[in-house]
Design a protein around this motif. Structure first.
Motif, PDB file in Angstrom:
ATOM      1  N   ARG A  83       0.840  -1.199   0.000  1.00 35.46           N
ATOM      2  CA  ARG A  83       0.000   0.000   0.000  1.00 35.46           C
ATOM      3  C   ARG A  83       0.876   1.251   0.000  1.00 35.46           C
ATOM      4  O   ARG A  83       0.668   2.175  -0.773  1.00 35.46           O
ATOM      5  N   LEU A  87       0.857   4.007  -2.809  1.00 39.45           N
ATOM      6  CA  LEU A  87       0.313   5.294  -2.366  1.00 39.45           C
ATOM      7  C   LEU A  87       1.293   6.426  -2.655  1.00 39.45           C
ATOM      8  O   LEU A  87       0.912   7.490  -3.151  1.00 39.45           O
ATOM      9  N   ALA A  91       0.556   9.406  -5.133  1.00 34.25           N
ATOM     10  CA  ALA A  91       0.509  10.765  -4.577  1.00 34.25           C
ATOM     11  C   ALA A  91       1.442  11.674  -5.371  1.00 34.25           C
ATOM     12  O   ALA A  91       1.236  12.876  -5.453  1.00 34.25           O
ATOM     13  N   GLU A 109      -9.469   3.819   0.314  1.00 35.45           N
ATOM     14  CA  GLU A 109      -8.506   4.913   0.476  1.00 35.45           C
ATOM     15  C   GLU A 109      -8.015   5.410  -0.886  1.00 35.45           C
ATOM     16  O   GLU A 109      -7.963   6.614  -1.139  1.00 35.45           O
ATOM     17  N   PHE A 115      -7.044   8.114  -6.833  1.00 32.30           N
ATOM     18  CA  PHE A 115      -5.874   7.444  -7.397  1.00 32.30           C
ATOM     19  C   PHE A 115      -6.249   6.363  -8.411  1.00 32.30           C
ATOM     20  O   PHE A 115      -5.376   5.752  -9.004  1.00 32.30           O
ATOM     21  N   GLY A 396      -6.292   2.380   6.990  1.00 37.66           N
ATOM     22  CA  GLY A 396      -4.907   2.215   7.464  1.00 37.66           C
ATOM     23  C   GLY A 396      -4.765   2.589   8.934  1.00 37.66           C
ATOM     24  O   GLY A 396      -4.214   1.828   9.736  1.00 37.66           O
ATOM     25  N   ASP A 397      -5.300   3.765   9.299  1.00 39.58           N
ATOM     26  CA  ASP A 397      -5.225   4.227  10.689  1.00 39.58           C
ATOM     27  C   ASP A 397      -6.007   3.309  11.609  1.00 39.58           C
ATOM     28  O   ASP A 397      -5.571   2.967  12.705  1.00 39.58           O
ATOM     29  N   LEU A 433      -0.909  10.327  18.377  1.00 33.86           N
ATOM     30  CA  LEU A 433       0.044   9.725  17.441  1.00 33.86           C
ATOM     31  C   LEU A 433      -0.306   8.262  17.270  1.00 33.86           C
ATOM     32  O   LEU A 433      -1.013   7.673  18.077  1.00 33.86           O
ATOM     33  N   LEU A 434       0.253   7.684  16.219  1.00 33.08           N
ATOM     34  CA  LEU A 434       0.007   6.262  16.005  1.00 33.08           C
ATOM     35  C   LEU A 434       1.333   5.581  15.740  1.00 33.08           C
ATOM     36  O   LEU A 434       2.042   5.964  14.841  1.00 33.08           O
TER      37      LEU A 434
ATOM     38  N   ARG B  62      -3.019  15.509   5.023  1.00 28.12           N
ATOM     39  CA  ARG B  62      -2.946  14.100   4.693  1.00 28.12           C
ATOM     40  C   ARG B  62      -2.730  13.973   3.192  1.00 28.12           C
ATOM     41  O   ARG B  62      -3.469  14.566   2.404  1.00 28.12           O
ATOM     42  N   LEU B  63      -1.726  13.209   2.817  1.00 27.32           N
ATOM     43  CA  LEU B  63      -1.343  13.119   1.407  1.00 27.32           C
ATOM     44  C   LEU B  63      -2.484  12.621   0.523  1.00 27.32           C
ATOM     45  O   LEU B  63      -2.597  13.005  -0.635  1.00 27.32           O
ATOM     46  N   GLN B 276       4.170   8.166  11.024  1.00 32.06           N
ATOM     47  CA  GLN B 276       3.223   9.247  10.724  1.00 32.06           C
ATOM     48  C   GLN B 276       3.377   9.702   9.270  1.00 32.06           C
ATOM     49  O   GLN B 276       2.396   9.921   8.573  1.00 32.06           O
ATOM     50  N   ARG B 280       1.113   6.553   7.598  1.00 26.20           N
ATOM     51  CA  ARG B 280      -0.196   7.203   7.700  1.00 26.20           C
ATOM     52  C   ARG B 280      -0.338   8.355   6.709  1.00 26.20           C
ATOM     53  O   ARG B 280      -1.403   8.948   6.618  1.00 26.20           O
ATOM     54  N   VAL B 281       0.730   8.660   6.007  1.00 23.95           N
ATOM     55  CA  VAL B 281       0.814   9.812   5.097  1.00 23.95           C
ATOM     56  C   VAL B 281       0.259  11.099   5.708  1.00 23.95           C
ATOM     57  O   VAL B 281      -0.300  11.940   5.023  1.00 23.95           O
ATOM     58  N   GLU B 282       0.410  11.225   7.032  1.00 23.04           N
ATOM     59  CA  GLU B 282       0.067  12.467   7.729  1.00 23.04           C
ATOM     60  C   GLU B 282       1.304  13.364   7.692  1.00 23.04           C
ATOM     61  O   GLU B 282       2.114  13.380   8.615  1.00 23.04           O
ATOM     62  N   MET B 285       1.872  16.000  10.746  1.00 18.72           N
ATOM     63  CA  MET B 285       2.291  15.412  12.020  1.00 18.72           C
ATOM     64  C   MET B 285       3.694  14.820  11.901  1.00 18.72           C
ATOM     65  O   MET B 285       4.528  14.976  12.806  1.00 18.72           O
TER      66      MET B 285
END
Lengths: 434, 316
Positions: A83, A87, A91, A109, A115, A396-397, A433-434, B62-63, B276, B280-282, B285
């Motif tokens: 992914r 991605l 992008a 997504e 996309f 994803g998150d 945060l993750l 976010r991307l 991140q 997460r493409v954030e 952050m």
């Protein structure tokens, strides 16, 4: 001073030349009939005669008679890494991504981000005919088909017939529950191969457990951020947590349950001394002889275990759909190629070549498929019952947050589902945060 | 050429001087001409991305959803500094840095002494010592991962044999925090000790052997010579080696990424920033975390250079 100047001019010229060469190399005027297909690794690798996607690419190139040619590019092993790579390319509006093998949970997504090139209306029927329902659902976003169902995957319960017999467990006859499995494995001192490493496969298991208890991780598929409603903090969520915990507590998940992925689980099941049960995708059937397993005759298969006595099992759904990149030069050509890739002939080839089940129902009736996969009918039944993972552009998150809170499996408590729901909402709102 | 070799002290003195001589001015001009292009390129490849990251860190971005990009100023930073995950990652990073640098310093010094003293297979020894450092970190991480894993590993088997069966042969090294951190650090130490020992060897080679001999003649023991003569005379080399390795260790990524991916609370600052930004493409952050990481690294360098007076240009 004039002598000082000339070297700097040379340097400037060199710099300019380097930059120019770099730019032209990036620009690369490629032939527009040349299609690049980003494939996930399968049994065939990049071998054009290996029975995998590379072979399909070679055959379609040949059958196209010069209309297009397909070159394959191998993606990383894990679904998350696949992914990530796609991605990032998309992008960056990468026009080289013509075709891609997409894991179903990531389709929303990609579609939401724009996309994926829209599926031509006149081809929707071609791409949905004869497909198992779950594969079409997984390739749909906002009620529109956005990818082409290629192969459809589901997990089965693999077991040692001798162990089940000794434990007095009628696996083949009816739905076995996780509780029964844990008790049988404990009594017989054998293992249950599960996937509980902190990775996508753990979410697959958790989703199957929750769905099997009649619940849902995401109650309303495809919502905006503000409307998201989670079903983790529920009886079904707690039932799932209870099962994960009981497998860990009983010690039947193997010595490294918390780091077990599909391969580790398969290795565990292949150990003749401790093998008992395994939940895994049908690729293992081709892997057993390849890995030199000597007790193949003793291996049985059945529908995925049920979460409780009352509900039906909800087997995991996986597989691959073919997406066409939004920045490809000729989307129509790419969709023609996708049609070739996913036709009946190639799905038979793929299923027999790699052990990955077809999304076309008729493939399961082919003689060579039935011969090679004695469990073909179980796979088809399982695909009918399979429950896809939550469909959301934030998948994803959501998945990463679940994996984090539910890891390690022996730390799971009845509060875990609620904690994961809280974390998901915090992360989505940008508060954690993750 | 005096402009090139000026130490900070002389430069500071220069500022008080009212007028430069013609010669000095011409030299300064030449210096700028020579170093100018490199300076511009350095600005382009380092300052620009850093400033870009600082700018991006003020956004929720976010991307996959560029249209929803929103200026939130310092909100990302407030999330970071109130999230326990950040402090856990910071603690892990500091822990790894302190332990690995300390162990590497001792080990590296021992190896450097050996390389310095040994005469006969000198070249062979130096080549052998360098092998781990020449291996790509990801490759070394995978090698250590596979040797400690329960299914493919041999370490458990060896430990089991060596302890006559007392060690659990199925022990999951990556199943909990301490053992996982242990393996990560072993891999890190194995990989970078050669670098440390090379820097220290350079320091050892600079010590005037006459001083050591004089101490020997005066009846100093080995330990006295080590602590009174050798170490004080190579303080600069030690500080440079420790500084380089500290900065390096603080950015640890490969080993953690390959072995645990941050599972079992083994997240470090770099893996957290990676998650991140890339996972997460954030972008906002992730940039904020990268800026925090940059500032921490900058602070470490500053403390070393100002606090411990490490002189990167000079030798003593």
């Amino acid at each position: 001073m004039s002598r000082h100047r000339s070297p700097s001019r040379v340097a400037v010229a060199l710099c300019a030349a380097t930059v120019l060469v770099g730019l032209t190399a990036c620009g690369g005027g490629e032939d527009s009939t040349h299609l690049t297909w980003y494939i996930n690794p399968d049994g065939g690798g990049s071998n054009p005669e290996g029975g995998g996607q590379a072979q399909i690419a070679a055959q379609c190139t040949e059958q196209a008679g010069g209309a297009y040619s397909i070159e394959v590019q191998l993606l990383p092993n894990s679904a998350s890494d696949q992914r990530q790579q796609l991605l990032r390319r998309l992008a960056g509006s990468d026009a080289s991504v013509d075709l891609m093998s997409l894991d179903p949970p990531f389709i929303p997504e990609f579609a939401q981000a724009g996309f994926l090139a829209p599926v031509p209306e006149d081809m929707v029927e071609t791409f949905t005919e004869d497909r198992v329902e779950s594969s079409v659902t997984a390739s749909t976003w906002n009620e529109e088909l956005v990818a082409v169902p290629f192969w459809a995957n589901t997990q089965l319960l693999w077991y040692r017939k001798s162990v089940a017999e000794a434990a007095g467990l009628d696996v083949e006859g009816g739905n076995v529950t996780w509780q029964q499995l844990v008790e049988a494995a404990e009594a017989q001192d054998v293992t249950i191969g599960v996937q509980a490493n902190r990775y996508e496969g753990y979410t697959v298991w958790i989703n199957a457990l929750i769905a099997g208890a009649g619940g849902e991780i995401l109650v309303n598929p495809g919502p905006d951020l503000d409307d998201i409603e989670l079903g983790l903090d529920s009886e079904a969520g707690r039932a799932a947590a209870d099962i994960v915990r009981s497998v860990a507590d009983a010690g039947v998940g193997g010595p490294s349950m918390g780091t077990a992925d599909e391969t580790v689980a398969l290795n565990l099941f292949q150990d003749p001394d401790t093998s008992g049960f395994l939940v895994n995708w049908p690729y293992v059937w081709a892997a057993f002889p390849a890995n030199g397993v000597e007790f193949i005759d003793d291996i049985g298969w059945a529908m995925y275990p049920a979460t409780s006595d009352e509900g039906d099992p909800a087997p995991p759904y996986g597989g691959i759909s073919i997406g066409v990149g939004a920045f490809t030069e000729d989307p129509d050509l790419a969709y023609q190629a996708a049609e070739c890739i996913t036709n009946h002939e190639h799905q038979v080839l793929y299923m027999t070549g790699t052990g990955n089940p077809a999304s076309r129902a008729a493939v399961f009736d082919e003689a060579e498929v039935v011969e090679q996969f004695p469990m073909a009918d179980v796979i088809r039944d399982s695909l009918e019952q399979a429950v896809p993972r939550p469909q959301t552009q934030f998948y994803g998150d959501l998945s990463t947050a679940i994996q984090r809170v539910w890891s390690p499996p022996d730390g799971v408590t009845e509060d875990t589902p609620a904690e994961s729901a809280t974390l998901i909402m915090q992360v989505l709102r940008g508060e954690a945060l993750l | 050429m005096s402009t090139v070799t000026d130490t900070p002290q002389t430069r500071r003195r220069d500022q008080h001087r009212p007028k430069l001589s013609d010669r000095a001015r011409a030299e300064r001009k030449l210096g700028w001409k020579l170093a100018g292009p490199a300076f511009v390129i350095m600005l382009a490849v380092t300052a620009y991305p850093i400033l870009q990251a600082v700018w991006l860190s003020f956004f929720r971005y976010r991307l996959t959803d560029p249209d929803a990009r929103e200026f939130i100023f310092l909100s990302n930073y407030s999330v970071i500094f109130t999230d326990s995950l950040f402090y856990q990652a910071l603690w892990n990073t500091v822990f790894i840095t302190v332990v690995t640098v300390a162990v590497e310093l001792v080990l590296g010094f021992a190896i450097a002494m050996l390389m310095h003293r040994i005469v006969l297979p000198r070249r062979t020894l130096r080549t052998i010592v360098l092998i781990p450092y020449s291996i790509i970190t990801v490759v070394s991480a995978f090698a250590w991962l596979y040797s400690f894993r329960t299914d493919t590993g041999y370490v458990n088997g060896w430990l089991n044999t060596l302890t006559f069966g007392a060690w659990d042969a199925t022990f999951d090294w990556f199943g909990s925090w301490l053992p996982a951190m242990g393996v990560i650090m072993i891999s890190e130490i194995w990989k970078t000790t050669p670098f440390m020992s090379l820097l220290l060897l350079a320091g050892l080679a600079q010590i005037d052997s006459a001083m050591e001999e004089a101490a020997k003649v005066d009846g100093a023991t080995f330990w006295q010579r080590l602590f009174r003569v050798i170490l004080p005379n190579m303080k600069a080399a030690i500080m440079v080696a420790v500084l380089f390795r500290t900065l390096d260790a603080f950015r640890i990524f490969d080993n953690v990424f390959v072995m645990t991916r941050g599972a079992n609370n083994t997240e470090t600052l770099s893996t957290l920033a990676y998650k991140q930004t890339i996972d997460r493409v954030e972008i906002g952050m992730g940039s904020a975390l990268s800026v925090v990481l940059f500032l921490l690294v900058f602070a470490i360098a500053l403390i070393f250079i100002r606090g411990f007076k490490v002189d990167l240009a000079g030798s003593k």
